[in-house]
Enzyme design. Structure first.
Site, short mmCIF file in Angstrom:
data_model
loop_
_atom_site.label_atom_id
_atom_site.label_comp_id
_atom_site.label_asym_id
_atom_site.label_seq_id
_atom_site.Cartn_x
_atom_site.Cartn_y
_atom_site.Cartn_z
N ARG A 291 -3.33 -18.75 1.30
CA ARG A 291 -3.59 -18.09 2.59
C ARG A 291 -3.03 -18.91 3.76
NH1 ARG A 291 -9.49 -15.15 1.40
NH2 ARG A 291 -8.50 -13.52 0.14
N TYR A 436 -1.19 -8.59 2.54
CA TYR A 436 -1.37 -9.28 1.23
C TYR A 436 -2.19 -10.56 1.32
CZ TYR A 436 3.23 -11.79 1.99
OH TYR A 436 4.28 -12.54 2.43
N GLU A 437 -2.50 -11.10 0.18
CA GLU A 437 -3.42 -12.27 0.08
C GLU A 437 -4.77 -11.98 0.73
OE1 GLU A 437 -3.37 -15.03 -1.54
OE2 GLU A 437 -1.33 -14.91 -2.30
N GLY A 438 -5.28 -10.77 0.57
CA GLY A 438 -6.50 -10.37 1.24
C GLY A 438 -6.16 -9.83 2.61
N GLN A 443 -10.20 -11.24 5.55
CA GLN A 443 -10.30 -12.59 6.10
C GLN A 443 -11.45 -12.65 7.12
OE1 GLN A 443 -8.24 -14.80 4.69
NE2 GLN A 443 -7.26 -13.12 3.60
#
Lengths: 587, 587
Positions: A291, A436-438, A443
């Site tokens: 992240r 992406y990546e959450g 977040q």
């Protein structure tokens, strides 16, 4: 035409501000990486990247990647395979890999800073090694020594690459819905069956083998998120092709040269690593760094867009200065840098870029401290900072990066909208980082729902302490007044909103969901203000032309960017407003 | 897959709110266009557009346009030529054309509302007739009767198309730098020589002739903006090919199916229209409507993106509701509309879309009143509204449209980033709207530097009066309190900022440049609040399910969107801050 010089000066400024030498290079683990070595390594790496991967960026965007429906193979764009091999041969891929398995053992701080430069020169290309680093980290943390010996050396050199096979058609954010099955075999291996989507570099021609990290369910697994296990599924096992295939590619807005694959596991052989049903734990250990790197992507493409827009602005003459004393009487029009709005746009980008770089460098340094400092208490405090600020770095930077690139396009006018100036590609390439990546909202939920209450609110308390210390140490210094005043006010506001929110969220969990995204934005503005105030202090203590410009830049941030807080505070106070009064058919 | 139903219900709501029937249909000129006729015409036109041009939108994006370096001809994407002919045959192109030259004589309000639908179904396609309408307007206002007879009938039916050849490589915003020359010939015509860039539909295969409007200089013309004249330069004159050629196309981020041409005038025959050296005046007369239409583009693509994201959201199941009473125990996950953040994003888009549509409809109606109302005083007041609000509609809507589309993409997660859901195309297609027809900052300067001081501040005073009247008429009504309160406060703040700015700008002209963009944003938020408060009033007076939803939507705007003002006020107060302390090399 690319306009880019790696921002090494500003990176070094950030390393010095946050005491890289004292905090990281002094750790036994990193004694070979003093600040001069870092500088030399950043410089030489930037040289290679600028020469090897930057010229391929536009080619990659135009050509994209090709999938062969007969062989299921994927071919990358012209020059990608060769450039990749050059970086492998140069040892570029292995600098941050652990020493024990053949890596250079450089600190994560180096990995983060170089990831900015690598992404700026060619985001699509860089994603391949980014994924590989994620896999390396997961294996280091959870694999058996035998597994490590088998996979790590070649992943570290870059001879092999790695993937993350998480998402399935029915589940992205909610990985509890995963249905891919892993059937145990007599030899201790598993046969995996299922479909994975959005798999970055799931298939390609740049490496001789691809090692997939796959989330799947054992036959007796509990339902939901607590029944997920982690497997390695190599494309080739002892030279034999495994039953894992790419059945198609996504057609995306950007990152055209990065293959986004549908991966079919058709009884593919895989090996469990980590504990059964605890696969999500393996994911979480690598998420922070991944992240953090997404945050650096935002800085990267915002920086190259800024440099491009600045090159355009320095060249372009249009209209007359409103202040005629700034006019050039010998030219038919004035350079557009005389226009206030052009300065406003450029300074907004510049100030947030430098602020984001400062904050992310701070978090990277804290990361290295959190892992290797001998004092547990110091490790814990550093870990608090990393855990608290990582969702902010990921979400705030990806969003601000996108907005900054759009602003850089605006500086260039019509030219910015054409492919000639590349900014349109950077805008397209960056947009996915908010997803992406959450997703950025995830977040926000991580920040509000996990990080704030964690350890009885200790993380936030630690952050507040650092801000308070900074304010206390500088409140008597008149030169610091333009920064300390706004920071103090901002910090007070953030604390107030946080307390209020904590109370509300206990009574009504939906409140957290309603305000998380905006709360994260608010926190991001304050956190960057905190990082930049540190830089102002360093600048005053170390006078130089760079320091003088830095002080102006921080002042701009405090005057023009930080006030974005005010609206966020009001919107957060509106909480859910009437959002749940709308029936589905009223949307 | 397109998800779009023309927003006819909301358009009719806006027409009724702003008294289309009483204000426009009552004008002698528009007696054939009562509100029922408008509805029928919008419905039938929307049907044709949805059927004919929408299916070509993605094809156009993929194929783009082709330029032949041998013949200099441009070929549009598959189906475009045929669809264009269908619309010509249907009489769709001529509805708003003046009656005297064969048009349908419909009010501009119709032209505006249908332009939203046409842009949503296919922006690239629609730009051709948009440009033609601009040329028609310029000819109606400034050409001789003979010229009108020659060009208007075929431009109105759509048999011929028009262009605007303004920009040159060295000048976009600053048209005073134009160098294209026009040499008078013995027969009264001119030979034009020069290079024009960014010429939308400058060359294409959809019509049998193309009429270029070209800005150029006469031999004895004064320097700068006061030496520009306006010419018509047909591609064919009496069947003979004129010396005007397309020498290349731009490669753009979006609107791929709309050819953006470099046009070379190589001694091309042209005809002066309007007064010599007063060409900029011809431009200004058509700018208001053209800029209004750019605003509608923002609404259009934001609306279709909203509908797409909503379709996605209604289908997608992911994670559990934070309020467990909203959970569906029989499904593995809940529909994402239970999640506060998804509602927040969708409502932000919905509320601003409806607000923008309301405001732009108001301005369109005022436009028709300003041209054809018998009472000069009424015309003047209406003209004030149009002049004041047009830059806001252009700039605020193009920016908000872009941001809304990005938000709609966020609702769809990874799917939104792929070509499957089209939002990525809408985002690319919309981005140019912040740049063309005068960049958004130019709109800000137009607002601050021209419109505010015009007629001694009368325009702003007229707007303030309308707001005050609305507040006064509703302040006793408790049901209006949630809207009147915020509007009253917002209006007060705007007035204060405006007074302050007027004072500062007199002392220092650069201040206007520094704050114009943010001042326009501030004004935009208030103006939309004004339009939506009118809609709330109408909704309370005319109860219906639609009215009930509208009241909720306006409440959302007041609670969650309008507070964006607070930050803008602070940033405007920061004025130039230290922007001019940065030397060029410090950027």
């Amino acid at each position: 035409m690319e306009y880019y010089r790696a921002p090494l000066q500003d990176q070094m400024f950030a390393l010095r501000t946050f005491k890289y030498q004292e905090r990281v290079a002094s750790l036994e683990k990193y004694q070979d990486y003093d600040i001069e070595t870092m500088q030399a390594l950043l410089e030489s790496s930037a040289d290679v990247l600028t020469k090897e991967t930057m010229p391929l960026n536009k080619i990659g965007d135009k050509e994209g990647v090709k999938w062969d429906p007969e062989t299921y193979e994927v071919t990358t764009a012209t020059g990608f395979k060769e450039a990749y091999q050059t970086l492998v041969d140069n040892g570029m891929m292995s600098i941050t890999g652990p020493l024990e398995y053949g890596g250079g053992g450089a600190p994560e701080t180096f990995g983060s800073l170089i990831s900015e430069i690598a992404t700026a020169t060619n985001k699509s290309f860089t994603m391949c090694s980014g994924l590989t680093r994620g896999l390396i980290e997961a294996l280091v943390a959870h694999a058996t020594e035998e597994q490590k010996q088998e996979y790590l050396p070649k992943l570290i050199t870059g001879e092999w690459s790695g993937t993350m096979c998480l998402t399935e058609p029915q589940c992205g954010t909610d990985l509890g819905l995963i249905t891919t099955k892993a059937e145990p075999q007599e030899d201790g291996s598993y046969k995996l069956t299922g479909t994975k989507i959005w798999i970055t570099y799931g298939e390609h021609d740049m490496t001789s083998n691809i090692i997939h990290l796959v989330l799947a369910r054992l036959p007796d697994a509990p339902e939901g998120i607590k029944g997920i296990s982690t497997f390695v599924v190599p494309k080739f096992i002892d030279g034999e092709r495994n039953q894992v295939y790419c059945s198609g590619l996504e057609h995306k807005m950007g990152i055209h040269a990065s293959p986004t694959c549908v991966i079919e596991l058709e009884g593919a052989t895989g090996y469990l690593f980590g504990e059964p049903n605890k696969g999500m734990r393996s994911m979480f250990t690598m998420m922070n760094v991944a992240r953090l790197h997404v945050g650096f992507e935002g800085i990267a493409l915002s920086e190259i867009s800024y440099q491009t827009a600045l090159a355009f602005a320095k060249d372009r003459k249009q209209s007359r200065a409103l202040d005629s004393s700034k006019s050039d009487p010998n030219a038919p029009a004035d350079n557009i840098l005389v226009h206030a709005d052009v300065r406003r746009m450029l300074l907004n980008i510049k100030a947030t870029n430098e602020g984001m770089r400062a904050l992310a460098t701070f978090v990277s340094i804290e990361h290295d401290v959190s892992v290797y400092h001998p004092d547990e208490k110091v490790r814990e405090e550093a870990e608090d900072m990393v855990a608290l600020l990582t969702p902010i770095v990921k979400a705030f930077f990806s969003e601000r990066g996108f907005l900054n690139i759009s602003e850089a396009m605006q500086v260039c006018g019509g030219a910015g909208y054409t492919a000639d100036w590349n900014i349109e590609q950077y805008l397209r390439d960056e947009r996915i980082a908010m997803i992406y990546e959450g997703t950025n909202h995830i977040q926000g939920l991580d920040l509000v729902g996990r990080k704030l209450p964690m350890h009885g609110g200790r993380l936030m308390q630690n952050f507040a302490n650092r801000v308070t210390t900074l304010i206390r140490e500088n409140k008597e210094d008149e030169n610091m007044a333009p920064f300390i005043g706004p920071l103090k006010n901002a910090s007070k506001v953030l604390t107030g909103v946080t307390m209020e929110l904590a109370g509300q969220a206990m009574e009504d969990r939906e409140v957290a969901g309603a305000v998380a995204t905006n709360y994260l934005r608010l926190f991001g503005l304050v956190a960057i203000g905190f990082a930049l105030t540190h830089q102002a202090r360093y600048a005053l203590d170390n006078p130089s032309p760079q320091s003088s410009t830095k002080l102006k830049t921080v002042k701009w941030y405090m005057d023009v960017i930080l006030p974005e807080m005010d609206s966020l505070v009001k919107v957060i106070a509106a909480s859910k407003s009437n959002m749940f009064e709308f029936d589905v058919e009223e949307f």
